[in-house]
Design a protein around this motif. Structure first.
Motif, PDB file in Angstrom:
ATOM      1  N   TYR A 151       0.821  -1.209   0.000  1.00 52.50           N
ATOM      2  CA  TYR A 151       0.000   0.000   0.000  1.00 52.50           C
ATOM      3  C   TYR A 151       0.854   1.258   0.000  1.00 52.50           C
ATOM      4  N   GLU A 152       1.983   1.227   0.680  1.00 51.78           N
ATOM      5  CA  GLU A 152       2.863   2.395   0.688  1.00 51.78           C
ATOM      6  C   GLU A 152       3.392   2.684  -0.719  1.00 51.78           C
ATOM      7  N   HIS A 153       3.667   1.645  -1.497  1.00 51.99           N
ATOM      8  CA  HIS A 153       4.046   1.846  -2.898  1.00 51.99           C
ATOM      9  C   HIS A 153       2.898   2.522  -3.656  1.00 51.99           C
ATOM     10  N   PRO A 175      -4.726   0.911   3.803  1.00 58.53           N
ATOM     11  CA  PRO A 175      -3.611   0.986   4.750  1.00 58.53           C
ATOM     12  C   PRO A 175      -3.995   1.710   6.043  1.00 58.53           C
ATOM     13  N   ALA A 176      -4.995   2.586   5.976  1.00 55.80           N
ATOM     14  CA  ALA A 176      -5.456   3.224   7.218  1.00 55.80           C
ATOM     15  C   ALA A 176      -5.931   2.164   8.200  1.00 55.80           C
ATOM     16  N   ARG A 235      -0.631   7.006  11.902  1.00 57.12           N
ATOM     17  CA  ARG A 235      -0.837   7.465  10.531  1.00 57.12           C
ATOM     18  C   ARG A 235      -2.216   7.053  10.018  1.00 57.12           C
ATOM     19  N   SER A 236      -2.841   6.110  10.712  1.00 52.74           N
ATOM     20  CA  SER A 236      -4.165   5.643  10.289  1.00 52.74           C
ATOM     21  C   SER A 236      -5.184   6.773  10.247  1.00 52.74           C
ATOM     22  N   ALA A 239      -7.286   7.851   6.918  1.00 57.23           N
ATOM     23  CA  ALA A 239      -8.737   7.664   6.967  1.00 57.23           C
ATOM     24  C   ALA A 239      -9.471   8.979   6.711  1.00 57.23           C
ATOM     25  N   GLN A 240      -8.963  10.077   7.243  1.00 58.17           N
ATOM     26  CA  GLN A 240      -9.567  11.385   6.995  1.00 58.17           C
ATOM     27  C   GLN A 240      -9.516  11.735   5.512  1.00 58.17           C
TER      28      GLN A 240
END
Length: 87
Positions: free
Chosen positions: A36-38, A53-54, A64-65, A69-70
């Motif tokens: 997901y970071e990629h 990923p959140a 960081r979630s 999510a926001q």
């Protein structure tokens, strides 16, 4: 086969999303987070790429979630899956 494809086509977000979803389903969240970071680098304004990923960050206790999510909710405020994660 999937990882071979991604080595040849690292920017293929659709295939990477399938792989990351599978990794998450298999219980290998840390590997899914890497995928997901990629994707976040390539498509940081895709609500699914932000939402999934959140959730994984939340499961890992990573703050960081909240930010992801926001952002996902701002892009897709009517999506039940995204609202669930944000909630």
């Amino acid at each position: 086969m999937l990882s071979d494809w991604l080595k040849e086509h690292p920017a293929d977000v659709k295939v990477r999303l399938v792989g990351a979803t599978q990794l998450h389903t298999e219980g290998t969240g840390s590997k899914a987070i890497t995928e997901y970071e990629h994707m976040l680098e390539a498509q940081g304004e895709n609500p699914i790429v932000l939402n999934n990923p959140a959730w994984l960050y939340h499961e890992a206790g990573d703050k960081r979630s909240i930010e992801l999510a926001q952002r996902a909710c701002a892009l897709a405020p009517q999506s039940p899956e995204i609202l669930d994660t944000y909630g």
